[in-house]
Scaffold this active site. Structure first.
Site, short mmCIF file in Angstrom:
data_model
loop_
_atom_site.label_atom_id
_atom_site.label_comp_id
_atom_site.label_asym_id
_atom_site.label_seq_id
_atom_site.Cartn_x
_atom_site.Cartn_y
_atom_site.Cartn_z
N SER A 176 -15.91 26.89 3.99
CA SER A 176 -16.45 26.55 2.68
C SER A 176 -16.81 27.81 1.90
O SER A 176 -17.20 28.82 2.49
CB SER A 176 -17.70 25.71 2.90
OG SER A 176 -18.44 25.57 1.73
N TYR A 193 -26.34 24.01 7.24
CA TYR A 193 -24.93 23.62 7.05
C TYR A 193 -24.07 24.87 6.80
O TYR A 193 -23.05 25.09 7.46
CB TYR A 193 -24.78 22.63 5.88
CG TYR A 193 -23.32 22.46 5.49
CD1 TYR A 193 -22.45 21.71 6.27
CD2 TYR A 193 -22.81 23.11 4.36
CE1 TYR A 193 -21.11 21.58 5.92
CE2 TYR A 193 -21.47 23.00 4.01
CZ TYR A 193 -20.62 22.22 4.80
OH TYR A 193 -19.29 22.13 4.46
N LYS A 230 -21.04 26.88 9.15
CA LYS A 230 -19.69 27.30 8.77
C LYS A 230 -19.49 28.79 9.08
O LYS A 230 -18.42 29.20 9.54
CB LYS A 230 -19.42 27.02 7.29
CG LYS A 230 -19.33 25.54 6.95
CD LYS A 230 -18.11 24.88 7.59
CE LYS A 230 -18.09 23.38 7.41
NZ LYS A 230 -17.11 22.67 8.24
#
Ligand code: NAD
Ligand code: WQD
Length: 339
Positions: free
Chosen positions: A124, A149, A153
């Site tokens: 992302s 989150y 990643k």
């Protein structure tokens, strides 16, 4: 080719599955249905005339993953979408996010590294944080992640790089998506946000259709041309196509490094107000919105330099913001029709 898609009933996974099937590939789709539904299989079948082979497996389940890779010794590639993705929930429940996003990735890596199966990972733009200059290219340093989150990643990328470093036969691509939006033109698949959407486009379409009262524009005094935040919104179909082309690039051994990182964006920065105005223009609908205070943790501006993926793989986005917003609106109307 026989391709395993994890998280295959999710928003992006379902669109990639459709393109894989349409390109004549065989697809094994697994999903634990945490953020999806079996109805997605009907949508895929309505578009392609066939379904993928589906198992309601959890990527963290060791027995299920062993059985899957034992029953399918001829998997040519794996695209790994399965993860949790709600940024604010990850702040509240960090362990839930690390356990699934890192635990699940490790399980899959055990198998793909052992058999050196080409691997594509959903990363992302969140890994960049607020970059120092625009557009963002892949060489820019990653800032400390602003959420568990985002950190999951960054850690996920590092895990894959470490695996590639010790096994030169293992080839992987990390795709850093910017802001995926829109839905398939058939209106048969799209995004199913659970609860109150956190992302701009589903909140906007739910507001216009009357589920929500007003869209809050988070921040009107930023140092941008119209004062609102800027993002790079990419049509989910263009994004799905980037996976197909990345996979073909890896499988035909066109990659030079065995771990390559690519931005997937349009290269165009669009403000929240431009999104609202464009939506109104293409749909003829009025968006009830109000200026509001900034959302905590938001970055001001993020848009991609997508040159690298174009030069190396030949992919570039084709669909416009207008196409994306119209498809998102058509999908919202379809959801309304079916409820
Ligand atoms: P999604 O939630 O719609 O899809 C993910 C799917 O994975 C869901 O169907 C869910 O049920 C499944 N899943 C979750 N944990 C699982 C597990 N342990 N085992 C099996 N299945 C599991 O999300 P999406 O928008 O399609 O995102 C796909 C991937 O892309 C995610 O890794 C996400 O972090 C990443 N990503 C998404 C965006 C975005 O804005 N949508 C942006 C950048 C990166
Ligand atoms: C877009 C813009 C908001 C809602 C998120 C994740 C990121 C990545 C992409 C997965 C921002 C504004 C939003 C609203 C608004 N996903 N907005 N009113 O913040 O770029 O990134 O999705 O990897 O990790 O954090 O996307 O859609 O939430 O917001 O004004 O009700 O819309 O402030 O400027 P974001 P978003």
């Amino acid at each position: 080719m026989k391709i395993l898609v994890t998280g295959g009933l999710g928003y992006i996974g379902s669109h990639v599955t459709v393109l894989l099937l349409e390109n004549g590939h065989e697809v094994i789709s697994i999903d634990n249905l945490h953020n999806s539904s079996l109805k997605v299989l009907d949508g895929i079948e309505a578009i392609c005339g066939k379904k993928p082979l589906f198992e309601a497996y959890d990527v963290r389940n060791v027995d299920q993953m062993n059985s899957l890779f034992e029953s399918h010794l001829d998997i040519d590639g794996v695209i790994h979408f399965a993860a949790y993705k709600a940024v604010s929930e990850s702040v509240e429940k960090p362990l839930k996010y690390y356990e699934n996003n890192i635990g699940g990735l490790i399980q899959i890596l055990e198998h793909v590294t052992e058999k050196s199966i080409p691997f594509i990972f959903s990363s992302s733009c969140t890994v960049y944080g607020q970059a120092d200059k625009m557009p963002i290219d892949e060489e820019m340093p990653l800032k400390k992640a602003s959420s568990p989150y985002g950190n999951s990643k960054q850690i996920g990328e590092q895990l894959i790089m470490d695996c590639c470093a010790i096994n030169k036969q293992f080839n992987a691509i990390l795709l850093r998506y910017f802001n995926p939006i829109g839905a398939h033109a058939s209106r048969k698949i799209g995004e199913f946000p659970k609860g109150i959407p956190q992302n701009l486009i589903p909140f906007l379409t739910q507001t216009v259709i009357g589920i929500r009262e007003t869209l809050k524009v988070y921040g009107a005094d930023y140092d941008t041309p119209d004062g609102t935040c800027i993002r790079d919104y990419i049509h989910v179909i263009d994004l799905a196509q980037a996976h197909i082309e990345s996979l073909e690039y890896l499988i035909s051994s066109k990659n030079i490094e065995n771990c390559e990182v690519f931005n997937v964006g349009t290269g165009r920065g669009v403000s929240v107000m431009e999104v609202i105005k464009t939506f109104e223009k293409v749909t003829g609908e009025k968006v009830p919105y109000a200026m509001s205070s900034p959302r905590e943790g938001d970055i001001v501006t993020a848009y991609a330099n997508p040159e690298k993926i174009f030069k190396k793989i030949g992919w570039k986005s084709k669909l416009t913001l207008e196409d994306s917003l119209l498809s998102a609106w058509n999908w919202e109307k379809e959801l309304q029709r079916n409820t």
